[in-house]
Design an enzyme around this catalytic site. Structure first.
Site, PDB file in Angstrom:
ATOM      1  N   ALA A 139     -30.768 -26.837  -4.814  1.00 23.64           N
ATOM      2  CA  ALA A 139     -29.692 -27.511  -4.090  1.00 23.64           C
ATOM      3  C   ALA A 139     -30.077 -27.560  -2.618  1.00 23.64           C
ATOM      4  CB  ALA A 139     -28.382 -26.751  -4.279  1.00 23.64           C
TER       5      ALA A 139
ATOM      6  N   GLU B  98     -31.781 -17.962  -5.785  1.00 25.75           N
ATOM      7  CA  GLU B  98     -30.511 -17.997  -5.046  1.00 25.75           C
ATOM      8  C   GLU B  98     -30.121 -16.647  -4.462  1.00 25.75           C
ATOM      9  OE1 GLU B  98     -30.986 -19.440  -8.010  1.00 25.75           O
ATOM     10  OE2 GLU B  98     -29.946 -21.386  -8.114  1.00 25.75           O
TER      11      GLU B  98
ATOM     12  N   GLY C  15     -31.297 -24.876  -8.252  1.00 22.53           N
ATOM     13  CA  GLY C  15     -30.720 -26.038  -8.913  1.00 22.53           C
ATOM     14  C   GLY C  15     -31.767 -26.924  -9.578  1.00 22.53           C
TER      15      GLY C  15
ATOM     16  N   GLU D  49     -32.316 -25.349 -12.826  1.00 22.34           N
ATOM     17  CA  GLU D  49     -31.096 -25.586 -13.615  1.00 22.34           C
ATOM     18  C   GLU D  49     -31.022 -27.027 -14.094  1.00 22.34           C
ATOM     19  OE1 GLU D  49     -28.947 -23.726 -10.223  1.00 22.34           O
ATOM     20  OE2 GLU D  49     -27.746 -22.786 -11.796  1.00 22.34           O
TER      21      GLU D  49
HETATM   22  C1  HXC Z   1     -33.108 -28.055   1.748  1.00 18.64           C
HETATM   23  C2  HXC Z   1     -35.365 -27.825   1.531  1.00 18.64           C
HETATM   24  C3  HXC Z   1     -35.181 -27.082   0.358  1.00 18.64           C
HETATM   25  C4  HXC Z   1     -33.857 -26.865  -0.102  1.00 18.64           C
HETATM   26  C5  HXC Z   1     -37.284 -27.214   0.761  1.00 18.64           C
HETATM   27  N1  HXC Z   1     -36.674 -27.893   1.743  1.00 18.64           N
HETATM   28  N2  HXC Z   1     -36.400 -26.723  -0.102  1.00 18.64           N
HETATM   29  N3  HXC Z   1     -34.321 -28.301   2.225  1.00 18.64           N
HETATM   30  N4  HXC Z   1     -32.852 -27.373   0.625  1.00 18.64           N
HETATM   31  N5  HXC Z   1     -33.603 -26.213  -1.238  1.00 18.64           N
HETATM   32  C6  HXC Z   1     -37.300 -28.583   2.882  1.00 18.64           C
HETATM   33  C7  HXC Z   1     -37.809 -27.607   3.927  1.00 18.64           C
HETATM   34  O1  HXC Z   1     -36.759 -27.218   4.771  1.00 18.64           O
HETATM   35  C8  HXC Z   1     -38.847 -28.460   4.613  1.00 18.64           C
HETATM   36  O2  HXC Z   1     -38.252 -29.373   5.499  1.00 18.64           O
HETATM   37  C9  HXC Z   1     -39.439 -29.269   3.492  1.00 18.64           C
HETATM   38  O3  HXC Z   1     -38.464 -29.259   2.453  1.00 18.64           O
HETATM   39  C10 HXC Z   1     -40.716 -28.660   2.943  1.00 18.64           C
HETATM   40  O4  HXC Z   1     -40.477 -27.307   2.590  1.00 18.64           O
HETATM   41  P1  HXC Z   1     -41.340 -26.082   3.161  1.00 18.64           P
HETATM   42  O5  HXC Z   1     -40.486 -24.879   3.058  1.00 18.64           O
HETATM   43  O6  HXC Z   1     -41.888 -26.404   4.505  1.00 18.64           O
HETATM   44  O7  HXC Z   1     -42.516 -26.057   2.109  1.00 18.64           O
HETATM   45  P2  HXC Z   1     -43.356 -24.775   1.619  1.00 18.64           P
HETATM   46  O8  HXC Z   1     -43.694 -23.894   2.778  1.00 18.64           O
HETATM   47  O9  HXC Z   1     -44.439 -25.329   0.791  1.00 18.64           O
HETATM   48  O10 HXC Z   1     -42.352 -23.937   0.700  1.00 18.64           O
HETATM   49  C11 HXC Z   1     -41.839 -24.500  -0.481  1.00 18.64           C
HETATM   50  C12 HXC Z   1     -40.673 -23.659  -1.038  1.00 18.64           C
HETATM   51  C13 HXC Z   1     -39.623 -23.464   0.059  1.00 18.64           C
HETATM   52  C14 HXC Z   1     -41.219 -22.275  -1.494  1.00 18.64           C
HETATM   53  C15 HXC Z   1     -40.132 -24.387  -2.258  1.00 18.64           C
HETATM   54  O11 HXC Z   1     -39.292 -24.750   0.598  1.00 18.64           O
HETATM   55  C16 HXC Z   1     -38.351 -22.836  -0.426  1.00 18.64           C
HETATM   56  O12 HXC Z   1     -38.293 -21.609  -0.614  1.00 18.64           O
HETATM   57  N6  HXC Z   1     -37.293 -23.649  -0.602  1.00 18.64           N
HETATM   58  C17 HXC Z   1     -35.988 -23.161  -0.978  1.00 18.64           C
HETATM   59  C18 HXC Z   1     -35.971 -22.754  -2.445  1.00 18.64           C
HETATM   60  C19 HXC Z   1     -34.590 -22.211  -2.845  1.00 18.64           C
HETATM   61  O13 HXC Z   1     -34.140 -21.179  -2.324  1.00 18.64           O
HETATM   62  N7  HXC Z   1     -33.890 -22.894  -3.762  1.00 18.64           N
HETATM   63  C20 HXC Z   1     -32.589 -22.492  -4.194  1.00 18.64           C
HETATM   64  C21 HXC Z   1     -31.536 -23.179  -3.386  1.00 18.64           C
HETATM   65  S1  HXC Z   1     -29.894 -22.660  -3.823  1.00 18.64           S
HETATM   66  P3  HXC Z   1     -38.265 -29.161   7.122  1.00 18.64           P
HETATM   67  O14 HXC Z   1     -37.745 -30.479   7.617  1.00 18.64           O
HETATM   68  O15 HXC Z   1     -37.356 -28.039   7.378  1.00 18.64           O
HETATM   69  O16 HXC Z   1     -39.701 -28.887   7.450  1.00 18.64           O
HETATM   70  C22 HXC Z   1     -29.526 -23.490  -5.215  1.00 18.64           C
HETATM   71  C23 HXC Z   1     -28.152 -23.280  -5.776  1.00 18.64           C
HETATM   72  C24 HXC Z   1     -27.873 -24.146  -6.982  1.00 18.64           C
HETATM   73  O17 HXC Z   1     -30.304 -24.223  -5.731  1.00 18.64           O
HETATM   74  C25 HXC Z   1     -26.392 -24.248  -7.278  1.00 18.64           C
HETATM   75  C26 HXC Z   1     -25.688 -25.292  -6.490  1.00 18.64           C
HETATM   76  C27 HXC Z   1     -24.316 -25.642  -6.965  1.00 18.64           C
END
Ligand code: HXC
Length: 257
Positions: A65, A131, A108, A111
């Site tokens: 998400a 998460e 997400g 999921e």
């Molecule tokens: C918003 C995101 C994002 C996310 C990545 N980006 N994941 N933006 N939401 N979930 C953006 C980064 O901010 C960045 O933009 C660009 O995408 C590239 O990501 P990087 O982090 O620079 O890439 P990298 O270093 O290769 O790392 C990849 C990654 C990391 C390991 C996947 O991005 C990461 O940990 N992302 C979050 C993963 C996560 O926690 N997902 C769960 C979310 S909660 P900028 O412009 O900043 O450079 C969820 C809840 C579900 O999903 C339920 C909802 C109802």
């Protein structure tokens, strides 16, 4: 129809949807959830479509998400905001959906893959529910679908630690249906989808309904539904055609009716 966050095309009887927010690793924002629900629902209503492929990019199926969009929300925004309705629509699609996953399928994104019927993974795929690291828990079905997919102890380890797993482990524990070399992912997905899509549509719909029931209902109810669906297929043209073709030793010509 053109969408902001996804690319959509039709190839024969297969509907293709590509998540397309490369700047955010296909993070799932509200706009994307609406686009995806609309595209999926449209394919689902189309008798010319017998399978859907859902894919992302080489780097990410979806990294979860959209954290930047969610960060400032309060509980009431999420509880009453209708944010989950679109995901319900995606999960409820009766047409077989194949997730073709390369790179990250996190939170997400994992999921969303688990809402699909088949998960075809590239050897570059990485699955996880991180998460907990953000101070929350899976909110698009992860705790429920993961337990049913891999069992309570594997699911707990993944949800509580946030550990990411590689494609081979995902296949071993039952998240990935099959793993293929990354370079072959889209061809494999296309072949699998085309093979499914030529099958008789009424039987495909019955099969996904019965398979879904298996994870949602007690066994006795699931068995009753299966018997019902099985019987109903004997009133379809495709059942008559499929069995006549077998008897006459020729390929079937399905009308998907
Ligand atoms: C918003 C995101 C994002 C996310 C990545 N980006 N994941 N933006 N939401 N979930 C953006 C980064 O901010 C960045 O933009 C660009 O995408 C590239 O990501 P990087 O982090 O620079 O890439 P990298 O270093 O290769 O790392 C990849 C990654 C990391 C390991 C996947 O991005 C990461 O940990 N992302 C979050 C993963 C996560 O926690 N997902 C769960 C979310 S909660 P900028 O412009 O900043 O450079 C969820 C809840 C579900 O999903 C339920 C909802 C109802």
């Amino acid at each position: 129809t053109a969408y902001d966050t996804i690319l959509v095309e039709t190839r024969g009887r297969v509907g293709w949807i590509t998540l397309n927010r490369p700047e955010a690793l296909n993070a799932l924002n509200v706009q994307l959830s609406h686009d995806l629900a609309a595209a999926m629902t449209a394919f689902d209503a189309d008798e010319g479509i017998g399978a859907i492929v859902l894919t992302g990019s080489e780097r990410a199926f979806a990294a979860g998400a959209d954290i930047k969009e969610m960060e400032g929300l309060h509980g009431r925004d999420i509880a009453v905001g209708g944010r989950f309705d679109a995901w319900r629509a995606v999960a409820d699609v009766r047409t077989p959906v194949i997730a073709a996953v390369a790179g990250y399928a996190l939170g997400g994104g994992c999921e969303l893959a688990m809402m699909c019927d088949v998960i075809l993974a590239a050897d570059t795929a990485r699955f996880g529910q991180p998460e907990i690291t953000l101070g929350v828990i899976p909110g698009m079905g992860g705790t429920q679908r993961l337990v049913r997919a891999v069992g309570p102890y594997k699911a707990a380890e993944l949800v509580l630690s946030g550990r990411l797993i590689a494609a081979d482990e995902a296949e071993r524990i039952g998240i990935a249906s099959r793993v293929v070399p990354a370079a072959e992912l889209l061809d494999e997905a296309a072949a699998l989808a085309a093979g499914i899509a030529e099958k008789p549509l009424p039987a495909l719909y019955a099969a996904t309904a019965a398979l879904d029931a298996a994870v949602e209902t007690p066994m006795a109810e699931g068995l009753r539904l299966e018997k019902h669906l099985f019987a109903s297929l004997f009133d379809t043209a495709d059942q008559k055609e499929g069995m006549a073709a077998f008897r006459e030793k020729r390929p079937p010509r399905f009308t998907h009716r």
